[in-house]
Design a protein around this motif. Structure first.
Motif, PDB file in Angstrom:
ATOM      1  N   ARG A  54     -18.317 -36.430 -71.592  1.00 40.59           N
ATOM      2  CA  ARG A  54     -19.858 -35.797 -71.604  1.00 40.59           C
ATOM      3  C   ARG A  54     -20.903 -37.312 -71.561  1.00 40.59           C
ATOM      4  O   ARG A  54     -22.012 -36.880 -70.587  1.00 40.59           O
ATOM      5  CB  ARG A  54     -20.147 -35.584 -73.166  1.00 40.59           C
ATOM      6  N   SER A  59     -16.153 -33.219 -66.455  1.00 44.05           N
ATOM      7  CA  SER A  59     -15.407 -32.149 -67.483  1.00 44.05           C
ATOM      8  C   SER A  59     -14.272 -33.037 -67.981  1.00 44.05           C
ATOM      9  O   SER A  59     -13.775 -33.959 -67.366  1.00 44.05           O
ATOM     10  CB  SER A  59     -15.084 -31.059 -66.698  1.00 44.05           C
ATOM     11  N   ILE A  75     -20.125 -30.042 -62.435  1.00 45.60           N
ATOM     12  CA  ILE A  75     -20.009 -29.322 -63.393  1.00 45.60           C
ATOM     13  C   ILE A  75     -21.399 -28.972 -63.956  1.00 45.60           C
ATOM     14  O   ILE A  75     -21.869 -28.215 -64.688  1.00 45.60           O
ATOM     15  CB  ILE A  75     -19.710 -30.321 -64.860  1.00 45.60           C
TER      16      ILE A  75
END
Length: 98
Positions: A54, A59, A75
């Motif tokens: 994060r 991911s 992502i």
């Protein structure tokens, strides 16, 4: 070609231009945690890995999967709404009928 977890961390750090301490703070990890991972070729537990993913905008699946190489997948691609899925299915069915 795949990449090891710690190699991905190094590459992400270079790409972002962050110091390890910045990534650790952003991810909420303890001091020198990433340095220990990279230097000792350690894979973190799932919770720390998710926090790192994060913080770095990737991911967790990509970060942990050593069969996946560089670059990380985008992502930021959004998911389709149910209405958009339905509209696309209708379009495909219409094309198949032709």
């Amino acid at each position: 070609m795949g990449m090891k977890f710690y190699d991905k961390l190094r590459k992400l750090q270079e790409e972002h231009g962050y110091a390890w301490a910045q990534i650790e703070r952003k991810a909420g990890l303890g001091r020198n945690r990433i340095t220990n991972m990279v230097n000792n070729h350690q894979v973190p537990n799932a919770i720390d890995g998710i926090k790192l993913a994060r913080a770095l905008g990737v991911s967790a699946e990509w970060l942990f999967d050593e069969n996946q190489g560089w670059p990380p997948p985008d992502i930021s691609a959004r998911r389709l709404t149910p209405e958009e899925v339905k509209a696309r299915v209708v379009q495909i069915l219409e094309l198949l009928r032709e």
